[in-house]
Design a protein around this motif. Structure first.
Motif, PDB file in Angstrom:
ATOM      1  N   UNK A  79     -49.037  54.326  26.798  1.00  0.00           N
ATOM      2  CA  UNK A  79     -49.846  53.223  27.305  1.00  0.00           C
ATOM      3  C   UNK A  79     -49.150  51.871  27.180  1.00  0.00           C
ATOM      4  N   UNK A  80     -49.728  50.888  27.848  1.00  0.00           N
ATOM      5  CA  UNK A  80     -49.185  49.526  27.847  1.00  0.00           C
ATOM      6  C   UNK A  80     -49.725  48.744  26.653  1.00  0.00           C
ATOM      7  N   UNK A  81     -48.952  47.744  26.227  1.00  0.00           N
ATOM      8  CA  UNK A  81     -49.379  46.864  25.142  1.00  0.00           C
ATOM      9  C   UNK A  81     -50.390  45.840  25.629  1.00  0.00           C
ATOM     10  N   UNK A  82     -51.174  45.305  24.708  1.00  0.00           N
ATOM     11  CA  UNK A  82     -52.188  44.310  25.046  1.00  0.00           C
ATOM     12  C   UNK A  82     -51.604  42.909  25.137  1.00  0.00           C
ATOM     13  N   UNK A  83     -52.349  42.029  25.790  1.00  0.00           N
ATOM     14  CA  UNK A  83     -51.934  40.632  25.970  1.00  0.00           C
ATOM     15  C   UNK A  83     -52.185  39.854  24.678  1.00  0.00           C
ATOM     16  N   UNK A  84     -51.294  38.919  24.370  1.00  0.00           N
ATOM     17  CA  UNK A  84     -51.476  38.073  23.188  1.00  0.00           C
ATOM     18  C   UNK A  84     -52.529  37.010  23.434  1.00  0.00           C
ATOM     19  N   UNK A  85     -53.102  36.478  22.370  1.00  0.00           N
ATOM     20  CA  UNK A  85     -54.147  35.466  22.475  1.00  0.00           C
ATOM     21  C   UNK A  85     -53.606  34.100  22.886  1.00  0.00           C
ATOM     22  N   UNK A  86     -54.457  33.310  23.547  1.00  0.00           N
ATOM     23  CA  UNK A  86     -54.110  31.962  23.997  1.00  0.00           C
ATOM     24  C   UNK A  86     -54.567  30.936  22.964  1.00  0.00           C
ATOM     25  N   UNK A  87     -54.010  29.726  23.067  1.00  0.00           N
ATOM     26  CA  UNK A  87     -54.471  28.586  22.264  1.00  0.00           C
ATOM     27  C   UNK A  87     -55.229  27.668  23.212  1.00  0.00           C
ATOM     28  N   UNK A  88     -56.539  27.495  22.956  1.00  0.00           N
ATOM     29  CA  UNK A  88     -57.426  26.771  23.858  1.00  0.00           C
ATOM     30  C   UNK A  88     -58.005  25.553  23.128  1.00  0.00           C
ATOM     31  N   UNK A  89     -57.935  24.395  23.771  1.00  0.00           N
ATOM     32  CA  UNK A  89     -58.561  23.180  23.248  1.00  0.00           C
ATOM     33  C   UNK A  89     -59.834  22.916  24.041  1.00  0.00           C
ATOM     34  N   UNK A  90     -60.935  22.601  23.329  1.00  0.00           N
ATOM     35  CA  UNK A  90     -62.224  22.329  23.972  1.00  0.00           C
ATOM     36  C   UNK A  90     -62.725  20.970  23.494  1.00  0.00           C
ATOM     37  N   UNK A  91     -63.190  20.150  24.442  1.00  0.00           N
ATOM     38  CA  UNK A  91     -63.768  18.852  24.103  1.00  0.00           C
ATOM     39  C   UNK A  91     -65.167  19.018  23.542  1.00  0.00           C
ATOM     40  N   UNK A  92     -65.440  18.333  22.425  1.00  0.00           N
ATOM     41  CA  UNK A  92     -66.738  18.419  21.771  1.00  0.00           C
ATOM     42  C   UNK A  92     -67.249  16.999  21.536  1.00  0.00           C
ATOM     43  N   UNK A  93     -68.368  16.678  22.170  1.00  0.00           N
ATOM     44  CA  UNK A  93     -68.910  15.325  22.096  1.00  0.00           C
ATOM     45  C   UNK A  93     -69.465  14.982  20.717  1.00  0.00           C
ATOM     46  N   UNK A  94     -69.825  15.995  19.943  1.00  0.00           N
ATOM     47  CA  UNK A  94     -70.419  15.740  18.633  1.00  0.00           C
ATOM     48  C   UNK A  94     -69.382  15.347  17.578  1.00  0.00           C
ATOM     49  N   UNK A  95     -68.108  15.587  17.849  1.00  0.00           N
ATOM     50  CA  UNK A  95     -67.060  15.223  16.894  1.00  0.00           C
ATOM     51  C   UNK A  95     -66.664  13.768  17.087  1.00  0.00           C
ATOM     52  N   UNK A  96     -66.320  13.088  16.004  1.00  0.00           N
ATOM     53  CA  UNK A  96     -65.945  11.680  16.085  1.00  0.00           C
ATOM     54  C   UNK A  96     -64.519  11.400  15.668  1.00  0.00           C
TER      55      UNK A  96
END
Length: 186
Positions: A79-96
């Motif tokens: 079988x084939x190997x799995x894909x590696x994880x990504x690094x995702x940035x998300x904007x959060x309005x509650x953070x200051x």
């Protein structure tokens, strides 16, 4: 990568001055002199953090051959190997601020799983989700190039993509080479 967030706010409210006491908390230790109280609209500082991020590696392909009791020449079934994880940035309005990154500076996504027997795919790695305040600019540390700019609440930016999984030996079978004993690495 260098994460930068600009904001204007008062670091110390006015009741900090006058005896270095806050109601109910007692004296402030380690503060020494009373800090300067800022006027409205005056910049206190530019919040900057240097963090290290790494995407997950892809999983390796598998070398395997089909075996059954009454089948003498089973073909390749790695079988084939799995894909590696990504690094995702998300904007959060509650953070200051970027205070969350003061102690945790290394973010690494999960690697993909290796392929298995009987044409089984490896498990995909989980993504690392990093929440940052709206208005954050993400730059490359060496060159200073802007990699992402988070301007809206809930905005997702994939900064680093995970590695691709390797192919199993089933993909390398041809009419002349019917039993390949090699697979692709992730």
């Amino acid at each position: 990568c260098l994460v930068q967030y600009k904001d204007i706010y008062d670091m110390f409210p006015p009741h900090f001055c006058g005896g270095n006491r806050v109601k109910g908390l007692g004296p402030l230790r380690g503060l020494g002199q009373c800090p300067k109280v800022l006027k409205r609209g005056e910049k206190m500082f530019v919040d900057r953090v240097k963090i290290h991020v790494k995407g997950g590696n892809g999983g390796n392909g598998m070398v395997s051959f089909y075996r059954a009791k009454y089948i003498t020449h089973g073909g390749p079934d790695g079988g084939d190997g799995g894909k590696g994880g990504d690094v995702v940035f998300i904007g959060d309005e509650s953070m200051g601020t970027l205070m969350d990154f003061r102690y945790k500076r290394m973010f690494k996504a999960v690697n993909g799983g290796d392929g298995g027997k009987r044409n089984c795919f490896g498990k995909d790695g989980e993504d690392v989700v990093i929440k940052v305040p709206v208005g954050t600019v993400i730059r490359e540390a060496e060159s200073g190039k802007v990699m992402a700019d988070i301007t809206h609440d809930g905005e997702r930016k994939i900064l680093i993509h995970g590695g691709k999984g390797g192919k199993g030996n089933q993909h390398f079978a041809t009419p002349t080479r019917q039993a390949p004993r090699y697979a692709e690495r992730g």
